[in-house]
Every structure is written in C-alpha cells, then in structure tokens.
Scaffold this motif. Structure first.
Motif, PDB file in Angstrom:
ATOM      1  N   GLN A 181       0.816  -1.208   0.000  1.00 43.42           N
ATOM      2  CA  GLN A 181       0.000   0.000   0.000  1.00 43.42           C
ATOM      3  C   GLN A 181       0.847   1.254   0.000  1.00 43.42           C
ATOM      4  N   ARG A 187      -3.231   5.155  -4.646  1.00 42.11           N
ATOM      5  CA  ARG A 187      -4.044   6.361  -4.464  1.00 42.11           C
ATOM      6  C   ARG A 187      -4.838   6.745  -5.716  1.00 42.11           C
ATOM      7  N   GLU A 229     -10.171   1.336   1.243  1.00 43.80           N
ATOM      8  CA  GLU A 229     -10.207   2.042   2.528  1.00 43.80           C
ATOM      9  C   GLU A 229     -10.699   3.469   2.336  1.00 43.80           C
ATOM     10  N   TRP A 282     -10.278  11.905   5.134  1.00 38.84           N
ATOM     11  CA  TRP A 282     -10.284  13.158   4.363  1.00 38.84           C
ATOM     12  C   TRP A 282     -10.464  12.901   2.873  1.00 38.84           C
ATOM     13  N   ASP A 312      -9.835   0.826   8.907  1.00 39.86           N
ATOM     14  CA  ASP A 312      -8.710   1.429   9.628  1.00 39.86           C
ATOM     15  C   ASP A 312      -9.305   2.163  10.820  1.00 39.86           C
ATOM     16  N   HIS A 365      -9.315   6.090  10.770  1.00 40.92           N
ATOM     17  CA  HIS A 365     -10.246   6.790   9.868  1.00 40.92           C
ATOM     18  C   HIS A 365     -11.678   6.710  10.381  1.00 40.92           C
ATOM     19  N   GLN A 409      -6.685  -2.409   9.906  1.00 40.26           N
ATOM     20  CA  GLN A 409      -5.537  -1.616  10.345  1.00 40.26           C
ATOM     21  C   GLN A 409      -5.878  -0.956  11.663  1.00 40.26           C
ATOM     22  N   ARG A 434      -1.427  12.022  10.233  1.00 36.19           N
ATOM     23  CA  ARG A 434      -0.069  11.863   9.697  1.00 36.19           C
ATOM     24  C   ARG A 434       1.007  12.088  10.750  1.00 36.19           C
ATOM     25  N   ARG A 484      -0.668   9.605  15.253  1.00 36.79           N
ATOM     26  CA  ARG A 484      -1.196   8.269  15.536  1.00 36.79           C
ATOM     27  C   ARG A 484      -0.319   7.586  16.590  1.00 36.79           C
ATOM     28  N   GLU A 536      -0.840   0.395  11.815  1.00 33.21           N
ATOM     29  CA  GLU A 536      -0.450   1.394  10.818  1.00 33.21           C
ATOM     30  C   GLU A 536      -0.427   2.747  11.520  1.00 33.21           C
TER      31      GLU A 536
HETATM   32  O1  LIG Z   1      -2.159   9.239   5.158  1.00 35.53           O
HETATM   33  C1  LIG Z   1      -2.390   8.580   4.174  1.00 35.53           C
HETATM   34  O2  LIG Z   1      -2.341   9.023   3.023  1.00 35.53           O
HETATM   35  C2  LIG Z   1      -2.759   7.152   4.330  1.00 35.53           C
HETATM   36  C3  LIG Z   1      -2.398   6.213   3.382  1.00 35.53           C
HETATM   37  C4  LIG Z   1      -2.752   4.888   3.559  1.00 35.53           C
HETATM   38  C5  LIG Z   1      -3.479   4.499   4.650  1.00 35.53           C
HETATM   39  O3  LIG Z   1      -3.832   3.221   4.861  1.00 35.53           O
HETATM   40  C6  LIG Z   1      -3.847   5.437   5.586  1.00 35.53           C
HETATM   41  O4  LIG Z   1      -4.556   5.025   6.634  1.00 35.53           O
HETATM   42  C7  LIG Z   1      -3.489   6.742   5.437  1.00 35.53           C
END
Ligand SMILES: O=C(O)c1ccc(O)c(O)c1
Ligand SMILES: [Mg+2]
Length: 599
Positions: free
Chosen positions: A62, A65, A135, A139, A166, A169, A192, A208, A211, A240
C-alpha cells in the motif's frame, strides 16, 4: 490468537532495517509501504527472500491512491499503474493491495462509477489470484466514511474486492462503529489499527503526525476491534501508525513497543479490559546518590524524621524508614534520581509473568545467597521496577537483605507513607511509558493536564491502581528540549504523605529545607478561593476539589535530579495539585539561581 502485522511506515531506517526490527519483535507479517520499497536498494526478489528469512509474510502492499471516481481519460492511466503494481506484488509475494479513497480534485462524486472502476481493477487482481482492499480515508474527496466505502464495495460485487477498515479513519470521525459488526466477514479484507490522543485539529494532520499504537491514546480500540472481529474477520491485526517520534526512534525499540500494544489489546479482547492488577502498594523507592548528593539526602531524610534503620548485606545501599515510607539510598548507581521502585503485589510471581508476557525488558538479578529473589523489569525510562511482598523482618522478604543498624527510631514528623512518585519521562519514551504503566502494571488513567512551565509546556498523566495505593504521575515536555533549557529541566520527585503537615513543615523549616513560594501565589489564591490562613503562614501550596483539600510543601532540588514533596490530603482529595506545578517549577528555578550566586 490473531496474526500480528505492522506497516513499515511505523518504523524508521531503511526498508531492510524496518523488516529486521519487525522480525526481531516477533511479528507474523508486514505491510510494505510503497515509498519505503521505492527507496530500497534491494530488488523485490531480495526483499521477498529477506521477509521469508525473518519468518515474516507480506500482509499488504500500500497505498494505491486516486483510483476510483477518475474521469475516463485518467482512469486509463490508473489501470496501467495498477497493472504495474500487481506485477510488482507478484515479485514481492504479496497478494493484497490497499486502495485508499481518492483525494484528487477531479474525482467524480458517483458511487456507481466508483464501484464500476474498482470492479475493473479487481478483475485485474483476480487474474493474478490477488485482491484489493478499499479504505475510506477520513479526508477522502467524496468517500470518507466506512459506510460509503462499504456501499461501493457492495455495489461492485466482485469477490476480489473487499474493505479495509482502519480504526483511525473510523474513530477520528465517529463513535458510530457498532454497525460494522453487520458486514459479512468475508467482505472485510484487512484491519488496520491505530490509536491517537483526542485532539481537535485537521484530521489529515492528526493522522499523519499523531497516531499511536493501540492503548497508548484515547480512541476505543477495544470496542472497534471487537466490532470488526464480530463480522467473522480472521485476517491479521495490523498496526499502521504515522508518528513523528517513532519515525525518529530506534526501529527495534519501536517494534517491541508496537508488539506489546497488540498483546495488550488481545488481552483486553479476551477479558473485556486489562486483567486486574495485583498491586497493593509501594514497598520502597530507591534513589541513586553520589558523594555530594548522598550526604545531602541523608541530612534531608534525617530532618524529615526518617531513621537509617538498615544497611544492605552486599551493596552500598542504606534503608531509611518512617511509618510505611521506605527509601533506599544507593551509592552504587550514580547521581541522585529515582533509580528503582518496588511494588507490593498479592502475587509477585504473577505480576512478573504478566510483565514478561507483555515484552517488558527483564533486568538481571544480582542476588547473593540468603538475599530475597526480587524480579525486576525496566520501565521505558530505565527505572527498575521490582515486584515483591513486604514480609516482616525474619520472614525472608526483601527487608531481611538489610542488617539492622541499631540506630534508635527518630522522632516522627508525621510522615506515614509514600503518596506517589512523579517520574519525568524522556520525550521520546512517553507513549511507550503510558502503555507500560497501563498494560504491564495494570494501572488506570486518573488525571491528565497540560501547563506552561518555565522551560516549555509540560504534559502530565497521573495513573493509579483501584484503591489508590499505587499512584504514579508521569510528566513529559510537549516538545523536545530546546537549547536554552537546563540539562534536567524537570527533576523527578518522591511525594511523601504526612498526617501532621504543620509538624513536618516545622521540622523542614528548622533544617532550612523548605522551598520558598512567592507571595504572588498567595495573593492569587486569596483572590480565587478563601484558602485557610495557615496556607500562607506555613509557606505551603494548596489545592482543593469537591472531596477535600491538598497541602503541599517542597524541598529544594538535591543534586540536580530529585526533590521531595510532602503532602497532606484532607478529606478525600483525589488529585495531585497539578495546577500548582508551574509556580513550584519557577520556585525551583529561583532556588537554583540563588545557589549559583552563592557558589
Ligand atoms: O495518510 C495517508 O495518506 C494514508 C495512506 C494509507 C493508509 O492506509 C492510511 O490510513 C493513510
Ligand atoms: Mg490505513
């Protein structure tokens, strides 16, 4: 026990460093982050081999996007990109790719289009025996809730397309996660887990930078994980965590902390909460002293009415006692600081087993013949934590390691016990410490605060056992120490309980060992509440809550790392006087400046 997994983004170093750390900490699997792979020197085949050598598998690749809701022209490029990534995954030996919901400005807000495009990509994956987990980013441009991501997965109706749930989120946006339990388990492809402190800020920045591993923050990870497991999901529990501190820390250490969080979470899932703590009190606190601070600390304890009652059989350690307060002065471990504390437990062996189960670092036993066998583990800041019973002298407990000095009992100044310990934590260890005290020791959060101290903002967290016989106040700077702050801006302290504060104050004053409190403090106190006149007269600090009042006095800092606080709780006051901390810290700063002038 569910399989455990960790995303490479949680750790620092090269991809190879991260894999090694995950393997060494005993994880079953890793999520490979695309950026980490792109930057790696190893080929995908070499990474695959290393992962296998470490006893790991790749649980997820992962993120992919901006896939769904793309205008037709752009979707052609999305298909091309996905084909390349699936080929890469075949080389890596990964079978699941995560698509996170689109953030691209040109994304079309149409669930049927999103479902159709995801189905197209799922067909590409299916051709290779692979799958896609979708997922909702909190945002996401149009898809930002688990409900909407589930609706799109449902509409796509392809067996190679499922959900990634997740915790961050979901829980950053809503407490309404109970309905997740109604999703068929075979439609949830991945789980996650990330915790976080409750912050009111932009959710992307929150995610970002802040967490945390499960049970280090305040999101309901236990309830959320239970809801996902109730679907029938049997895949890995995968961490994660995007965290600024962990990104700078030793990956091996972070990986163990991470692994501990999953063990603790599993215990909570099995038991409906942390297993009850067997701790029943604080047996002793040990201070490390050197040639300067040793005599000063002895003088202070003497002034406070402690008796030097014992000398260790084999180590340079003195036992000082008054009431149930027991302090050891150890001149074999370096400068004055809280070097160890011992917790009384109704079952010390069980407490030690629990610590080992939760990956606490065991400390070597340096026991001589006829000495008590105390198990110790290292707290995240290095403090030794012992588990023991305090047997009466003659019953082969730890007290028997001390030969009586024969010194007559000093006249008590009212000290009855150690009320709590205040342990300033290293900035980089704070979240690890919170989990250690909660999970390993089974303590629960009591009171949290944040205040402006002379050398920056300080965050505090008091934690305790059920009957308050074990209380620890953790503190940590909100930012890493700057150049201007002194090397040890926040000394640790032992807080002693007295049942006769005026008497304790008189004894300390006679020895010239009370920290002076500025008059401004008392003027403000008078303006806010009608505190008893004795507060100003005795030179103490004061706080009250709905249960009672708190009277505090402080000694100067001894050496550079530790001081003593004496408190009297009147009525059933529950707090720790945190609101007074900035004034007390400034008073300690004044004291140090005065001493520097004297020197
Ligand atoms: O912050 C992100 O862009 C991002 C990317 C992948 C993920 O699984 C996530 O939970 C967040
Ligand atoms: Mg995620």
């Amino acid at each position: 026990m569910a399989r455990t997994s960790i995303a490479t983004v949680c750790l620092s170093g090269t991809l190879e460093d991260r894999l090694d750390a995950a393997g060494a900490a005993g994880f079953d699997a890793v999520e490979i982050f695309e950026n980490d792979l792109i930057a790696a020197a190893s080929t995908p085949e070499q990474i695959r081999a290393r992962v296998a050598d470490l006893g790991l598998t790749i649980s997820l690749y992962q993120p992919f996007r901006d896939a769904e809701g793309a205008p037709a022209e752009r979707f052609a490029a999305v298909r091309r990109r996905m084909t390349a990534k699936l080929d890469l995954m075949a080389r890596l030996g990964a079978d699941t790719v995560l698509i996170c919901s689109s953030v691209a400005p040109d994304t079309i807000d149409d669930d049927d289009l999103a479902a159709e495009q995801l189905r197209t990509l799922a067909e590409l994956a299916d051709d290779r025996g692979m799958r896609i987990a979708y997922e909702a980013l909190a945002w996401g441009r149009h898809v930002s809730t688990w409900q909407r991501s589930w609706e799109i997965v449902r509409r796509a109706g392809h067996p190679a397309l499922g959900l990634c749930l997740d915790s961050f989120h979901v829980l950053s946006r809503t407490d309404q996660y109970a309905d997740i339990a109604g999703i068929p388990g075979d439609r949830v492809f991945f789980l996650q887990l990330a915790d976080a402190p409750r912050l009111s800020m932009d959710v992307l920045q929150w995610s970002r930078h802040h967490r945390l591993f499960p049970l280090q923050g305040s999101l309901d990870l236990v309830g959320f994980t239970k809801a996902v497991l109730a679907t029938g999901y049997r895949g890995p529990l995968s961490l994660e965590v995007f965290n600024d501190v962990f990104r700078q820390a030793d990956p091996h250490r972070t990986a163990v902390d991470a692994r501990r969080s999953l063990t603790a979470l599993q215990d909570c899932l099995d038991g409906g909460g942390f297993p009850a703590s067997s701790l029943t009190g604080l047996a002793f606190t040990e201070l490390g002293v050197d040639a300067d601070s040793g005599p000063q600390m002895e003088a202070l304890l003497g002034a406070l009415g402690f008796t030097h009652s014992g000398q260790h059989r084999s180590k340079p350690v003195q036992l000082w006692e008054q009431g149930d307060a027991r302090i050891l002065l150890n001149s074999g471990v370096g400068e004055a600081a809280i070097s160890a504390f011992a917790l009384e437990s109704s079952d010390p062996e069980a407490a030690a087993r629990r610590a080992a189960h939760l990956h606490a670092r065991p400390l070597p036993r340096r026991r001589r013949q006829r000495e008590a066998d105390l198990t110790a583990v290292a707290a995240p800041d290095g403090t030794a934590v012992f588990f023991c019973r305090t047997e009466p002298v003659g019953e082969h407990g730890w007290l028997d390691d001390f030969l009586p000095t024969g010194e007559p009992r000093a006249l008590s100044t009212g000290i009855t016990a150690i009320d709590h310990l205040s342990l300033a934590q290293p900035f980089d260890r704070y979240d690890e410490a919170a989990l250690f005290y909660r999970a390993v020791l089974g303590l629960t959060d009591d009171e949290a605060g944040e205040f402006a101290a002379p050398f920056g903002l300080v965050r505090t967290l008091a934690i305790r056992n059920a009957d308050r016989s074990v209380r620890v106040a953790l503190s940590v700077p909100v930012l890493r120490r700057g150049d201007w702050a002194p090397a040890i801006p926040h000394p640790q302290h032992i807080t002693l309980a007295t049942d006769d504060l005026p008497r304790t104050a008189a004894a300390l004053a006679a020895a010239g060992m009370i920290l002076p409190i500025p008059a401004n403090y008392y003027d403000d106190l008078d303006a806010r509440i009608s505190a008893p006149a004795a507060v100003r007269r005795l030179g103490v600090m004061y706080d009250e809550d709905e249960h009672g009042s708190y009277w505090q006095l402080f000694t100067p800092v001894i050496g550079s790392r530790v001081f003593v606080e004496v408190v009297q709780r009147v009525g059933d006051y529950r707090g720790y006087g945190f609101a007074n901390d900035p004034v007390r810290m400034a008073a300690h700063r004044q004291q140090r400046l005065r001493e520097e002038i004297k020197d």
